[in-house]
Enzyme design. Structure first.
Site, PDB file in Angstrom:
ATOM      1  N   ALA A 106       2.743  -6.588  -3.394  1.00 12.14           N
ATOM      2  CA  ALA A 106       3.163  -4.938  -3.012  1.00 12.14           C
ATOM      3  C   ALA A 106       3.021  -4.544  -4.493  1.00 12.14           C
ATOM      4  CB  ALA A 106       4.496  -5.084  -2.542  1.00 12.14           C
ATOM      5  N   ALA A 107       2.386  -5.053  -5.603  1.00 11.90           N
ATOM      6  CA  ALA A 107       2.389  -4.493  -6.796  1.00 11.90           C
ATOM      7  C   ALA A 107       1.872  -2.860  -6.784  1.00 11.90           C
ATOM      8  CB  ALA A 107       1.529  -5.153  -7.852  1.00 11.90           C
ATOM      9  N   GLY A 108       0.685  -2.979  -6.186  1.00  8.39           N
ATOM     10  CA  GLY A 108       0.195  -1.404  -6.039  1.00  8.39           C
ATOM     11  C   GLY A 108       0.730  -0.466  -5.453  1.00  8.39           C
ATOM     12  N   ASP A 109       1.580  -0.827  -4.385  1.00  3.65           N
ATOM     13  CA  ASP A 109       2.280  -0.104  -3.487  1.00  3.65           C
ATOM     14  C   ASP A 109       3.523   0.381  -4.307  1.00  3.65           C
ATOM     15  OD1 ASP A 109       0.678  -0.341  -1.247  1.00  3.65           O
ATOM     16  OD2 ASP A 109       1.753  -2.087  -0.734  1.00  3.65           O
TER      17      ASP A 109
END
Length: 305
Positions: free
Chosen positions: A247-250
């Site tokens: 979920a890093a980009g989110d």
């Protein structure tokens, strides 16, 4: 804080860790299985809400056991969920294999694949309420295009995360204010390799020839590229041990939505988003790994100097 409307996907993530990704036809031992709420739309909504933004989620879930779990998770994160509809069939499901902090994902869109422009059009009051509308590509393209049209008609900023990547219609780009994409999506859009910083910078400039809004290019452990006062700048990633990058980009997008409040400079806003993302990758899971505003503030206190 800005009012955030996220139009997009909600998935149940079925996650298993392994010491090595299996080859085709191979069975390997896994461990640490978990079933956790995720989906790009839901993650971005949960991140924005946990970081202090009034946030609505607009989308659909199935009438299976996962649908109610997904709504309950978002509610627990502070997201307003009364515009999430439930329909016959399955909810979105992602099967995620994690190895050494990297991941491979297999996705069944389920109810996310049945989001229609008509469903979006019926929620004009939400677009009038929103300051920013966040969109991704885990719902049908015609629904994404309609969401952007309604946002612009209502005077809201449009944040587009073109993932998983598909060719972006010119009409959608014209209605987009921020384009947030990673190196894989940038390589697809710029039609050139992005394997090192010099290539990333060249690719970003090529994308900016197609798009007049603001571009944020995330590069994992290399940080993020963005433009300020006409200059291309890089925000380094915070040095943390990456456990799960799902979920890093989110979370980065949720962090930008929270930090781009008109009060802090662009550098500080991007740094805040990078800090939120760093906390996320240091934990297992997608929605379960997203930090609160207090956690990000504490992380920045410890790591700014």
């Amino acid at each position: 804080m800005k009012n955030i409307l996220v139009v997009g996907s909600m998935n149940m993530d079925l996650v298993m860790q392994t010491d090595q990704f299996p080859k085709p036809g191979e069975t390997r031992a896994g461990f640490g299985f978990s079933a956790v709420p995720g989906g790009k739309g839901a993650n971005q909504a949960a991140a924005a809400a946990k970081l202090g933004c009034p946030t609505y989620m607009l989308g659909g879930v199935g009438n299976d056991a996962y649908g109610e779990i997904l709504k309950e998770h978002l509610s627990a994160c502070g997201v307003m969920t009364d515009r999430i509809w439930k329909e016959d069939g399955s909810s979105g499901v992602a099967v995620i294999t994690v190895c050494g902090g990297e991941n491979e994902i297999l996705l069944d869109a389920g109810a996310n694949g049945r989001v229609t422009p008509e469903r979006i059009s019926a929620c004009s009051d939400l677009f009038a309420w929103a300051d920013r509308v966040v969109l991704q590509f885990e719902i049908p393209m015609d629904a994404v295009i309609r969401g952007a049209e309604m946002a612009k008609a209502a005077g809201a900023e449009v944040v587009l995360n073109p993932a998983p990547f598909r060719e972006i219609p010119v009409s959608l780009l014209k209605n987009t204010d921020w384009l947030v994409l990673n190196e894989t999506e940038a390589a697809e859009m710029g039609k050139m390799p992005v394997t090192q910083l010099e290539e990333a910078a060249a690719c970003m400039e090529k994308i900016e020839e197609q798009f007049s809004g603001r571009v944020f290019l995330t590069l994992g452990k290399e940080g993020c590229l963005y433009r300020e006062d006409g200059m291309l700048r890089r925000m380094p990633a915070f040095p943390v041990r990456a456990v799960d990058t799902t979920a890093a980009g989110d979370c980065f997008i949720g962090g930008l939505c929270a930090a781009m409040d008109g009060e802090r400079p662009l550098f500080a806003a991007v740094q805040y988003a990078a800090a939120a993302s760093a906390v996320t990758v240091s934990r297992m899971g997608a929605g379960s790994s997203l930090p609160s505003r207090e956690e990000v503030d504490e992380f920045l206190k410890k790591n700014k100097g």
